[in-house]
Design an enzyme around this catalytic site. Structure first.
Site, PDB file in Angstrom:
ATOM      1  N   ILE A   1      31.147  36.858  47.350  1.00 56.07           N
ATOM      2  CA  ILE A   1      30.187  36.673  48.454  1.00 56.07           C
ATOM      3  C   ILE A   1      28.940  37.481  48.148  1.00 56.07           C
ATOM      4  O   ILE A   1      28.957  38.720  48.167  1.00 56.07           O
ATOM      5  CB  ILE A   1      30.831  37.089  49.783  1.00 56.07           C
ATOM      6  CG1 ILE A   1      31.990  36.149  50.104  1.00 56.07           C
ATOM      7  CG2 ILE A   1      29.806  37.081  50.913  1.00 56.07           C
ATOM      8  CD1 ILE A   1      32.975  36.684  51.085  1.00 56.07           C
ATOM      9  N   ARG A   2      27.870  36.776  47.848  1.00 60.26           N
ATOM     10  CA  ARG A   2      26.636  37.413  47.391  1.00 60.26           C
ATOM     11  C   ARG A   2      25.419  37.044  48.238  1.00 60.26           C
ATOM     12  O   ARG A   2      24.353  37.627  48.066  1.00 60.26           O
ATOM     13  CB  ARG A   2      26.354  37.024  45.927  1.00 60.26           C
ATOM     14  CG  ARG A   2      27.491  37.344  44.961  1.00 60.26           C
ATOM     15  CD  ARG A   2      27.676  38.832  44.781  1.00 60.26           C
ATOM     16  NE  ARG A   2      28.732  39.149  43.832  1.00 60.26           N
ATOM     17  CZ  ARG A   2      29.968  39.496  44.178  1.00 60.26           C
ATOM     18  NH1 ARG A   2      30.300  39.588  45.466  1.00 60.26           N
ATOM     19  NH2 ARG A   2      30.875  39.771  43.255  1.00 60.26           N
TER      20      ARG A   2
ATOM     21  N   ARG B   1      40.314  40.665  39.597  1.00 61.58           N
ATOM     22  CA  ARG B   1      40.699  41.826  38.783  1.00 61.58           C
ATOM     23  C   ARG B   1      42.193  41.867  38.485  1.00 61.58           C
ATOM     24  O   ARG B   1      42.661  42.788  37.838  1.00 61.58           O
ATOM     25  CB  ARG B   1      40.292  43.121  39.501  1.00 61.58           C
ATOM     26  CG  ARG B   1      38.789  43.293  39.609  1.00 61.58           C
ATOM     27  CD  ARG B   1      38.405  44.379  40.597  1.00 61.58           C
ATOM     28  NE  ARG B   1      38.812  45.709  40.192  1.00 61.58           N
ATOM     29  CZ  ARG B   1      38.155  46.475  39.333  1.00 61.58           C
ATOM     30  NH1 ARG B   1      37.045  46.011  38.748  1.00 61.58           N
ATOM     31  NH2 ARG B   1      38.567  47.693  39.048  1.00 61.58           N
TER      32      ARG B   1
ATOM     33  N   HIS C   1      41.797  39.651  44.752  1.00 62.23           N
ATOM     34  CA  HIS C   1      41.501  41.012  44.296  1.00 62.23           C
ATOM     35  C   HIS C   1      40.218  41.050  43.457  1.00 62.23           C
ATOM     36  O   HIS C   1      40.109  41.796  42.480  1.00 62.23           O
ATOM     37  CB  HIS C   1      42.667  41.577  43.480  1.00 62.23           C
ATOM     38  CG  HIS C   1      42.875  43.044  43.684  1.00 62.23           C
ATOM     39  ND1 HIS C   1      43.767  43.554  44.590  1.00 62.23           N
ATOM     40  CD2 HIS C   1      42.309  44.128  43.092  1.00 62.23           C
ATOM     41  CE1 HIS C   1      43.754  44.870  44.546  1.00 62.23           C
ATOM     42  NE2 HIS C   1      42.865  45.253  43.643  1.00 62.23           N
TER      43      HIS C   1
ATOM     44  N   ARG D   1      32.212  44.564  45.615  1.00 65.26           N
ATOM     45  CA  ARG D   1      31.215  44.995  44.633  1.00 65.26           C
ATOM     46  C   ARG D   1      29.826  45.211  45.241  1.00 65.26           C
ATOM     47  O   ARG D   1      29.157  46.187  44.884  1.00 65.26           O
ATOM     48  CB  ARG D   1      31.144  43.980  43.493  1.00 65.26           C
ATOM     49  CG  ARG D   1      32.388  43.971  42.598  1.00 65.26           C
ATOM     50  CD  ARG D   1      32.268  42.929  41.500  1.00 65.26           C
ATOM     51  NE  ARG D   1      33.432  42.922  40.620  1.00 65.26           N
ATOM     52  CZ  ARG D   1      34.514  42.179  40.812  1.00 65.26           C
ATOM     53  NH1 ARG D   1      34.576  41.390  41.894  1.00 65.26           N
ATOM     54  NH2 ARG D   1      35.523  42.211  39.967  1.00 65.26           N
TER      55      ARG D   1
END
Length: 393
Positions: A318-319, A287, A284, A339
């Site tokens: 994952i960026r 969070r 999650h 995000r």
């Protein structure tokens, strides 16, 4: 005459850069609502740092002049192995934020999952015609409401149902507590004095803020303000949910059923035995339970447990396109982002999300070329330095 490139786009060279643009655009409580995690945010940070423990081992002489990023998933072909995952209150970051993000995902050729806690209703999202579209549901104390949302998703022709299993109690999100975060946001005199730099967001949202609510929870004849609905939602969460509820949902929903929030391999095996069609390895976004394993760290054991019987997806931290490649090399079929798409929508609505997906596509394509890979199904653990895999998991 060449159209000028918006200044935000010139600066949005990476997902990290998009995050900083979102930080500059949003009031701090709103930014932290998306950006923050539970308690000490250990899991939030580990979600990203886990990728640092995995090294790629390229084979550039394999030859990869052209690359195909497409992937087949649950009967649909996606143009890239990155899916927009469910994130609540997208409409708080940009007017009509959920439909903006969904249109961007569809234009990029990938799937979009609508959060149960969206501002728009699931029917309004379906009205855009975007596809593939998935719908998130929970197991509620009122099982009738779980059935109601599921039947509404079926009527609105959603392509898959995503049952999120790790939100049976609300996580302790201390950034929101420190910020006194409320929905819709309210600012006292001191707060308003410091809002000058957020004037664009305030102006853009001036008509939206009073109307923001959880669209899927509004019922005729009942209070529809967001405070009342937020209280009702928290009371609906049920820590007593169990596998029998999954069985009931499986009988009710005839399309692909996906379980989200799986970290333990025993639960993965149980899901397969009960006719679940796919899993999302997820905590999650850090969070909920602080100290929970990162999705990437948990992924290999889940993949082994499933043994190819159903697809395994993963989210959390994952960026970069290389993060996606590493996850696929460890056995994931595709990755979900949360995000990053909120940062994109906060900066430029549909165009911002489109840019985020474009960044991922470009970085995956570049990584595949440098690794000597031409197709997604060629990405496997032969691309990974084995010593580091053991150290990082």
């Amino acid at each position: 005459m060449t159209e000028a490139v918006p200044s935000w786009r010139r600066r949005a060279i990476s997902v990290a850069a998009m995050r900083e643009l979102a930080r500059a655009a949003l009031p701090r409580p709103v930014f932290d609502f998306a950006d923050g995690g539970a308690e000490d945010e250990l899991t939030l940070r580990r979600n990203e740092s886990a990728f640092d423990d995995i090294d790629l081992l390229p084979r550039p002489l394999s030859g990869a002049a052209t690359r195909d990023l497409s992937v087949d998933l649950l009967g649909k072909k996606l143009s890239l192995p990155v899916i927009v995952g469910p994130t609540g209150l997208g409409g708080l970051f940009w007017p009509d934020g959920e439909r903006c993000a969904a249109r961007a995902a569809a234009s990029a050729g990938t799937a979009y999952c609508l959060s149960h806690g969206s501002v728009c209703t699931l029917e309004q999202l379906a009205g855009t015609g975007v596809s593939p579209r998935w719908m998130q549901v929970f197991i509620y104390r009122d099982r009738g409401f779980t059935r109601e949302l599921t039947e509404r998703a079926a009527t609105a022709s959603y392509d898959a149902l995503v049952l999120t299993t790790d939100n049976q109690m609300l996580g302790n999100r201390e950034r929101d507590l420190r910020n006194g975060f409320t929905i819709p946001p309210r600012f006292g005199a001191t707060g308003l004095a410091g809002m000058a730099l957020k004037a664009e967001w305030l102006w853009r949202m001036r008509k939206e803020l009073p109307r923001i609510t959880f669209g899927n929870y509004v019922r005729p004849g009942e209070a529809s303000d967001i405070k009342s609905l937020a209280g009702r939602m928290s009371q609906l969460l049920d820590p007593a949910m169990h596998w029998g509820d999954v069985d009931a949902l499986r009988k009710l929903w005839t399309g692909p059923l996906i379980l989200k929030g799986i970290l333990h391999p025993d639960e993965a095996k149980m899901a397969v035995s009960r006719g679940v069609d796919a899993l999302i390895v997820s905590n999650h976004g850090g969070r909920q339970l602080d100290g929970a394993a990162s999705g990437l760290d948990a992924l290999p054991a889940i993949v082994d447990a499933v043994d190819g019987r159903i697809p395994v997806l993963v989210d959390g931290g994952i960026r970069r396109g290389t993060d996606v490649v590493k996850a696929l090399a460890l056995g994931a079929k595709a990755c979900l982002i949360g995000r990053p798409q909120l940062w994109g929508v906060a900066v430029a609505g549909e165009a911002g999300v489109a840019r985020v997906l474009e960044i991922f596509a470009q970085e995956i394509d570049r990584a595949m070329g440098l690794c000597g890979v031409t197709r997604i199904d060629q990405i496997d653990n032969s691309l990974l330095l084995k010593q580091r895999i053991g150290q990082g998991s």
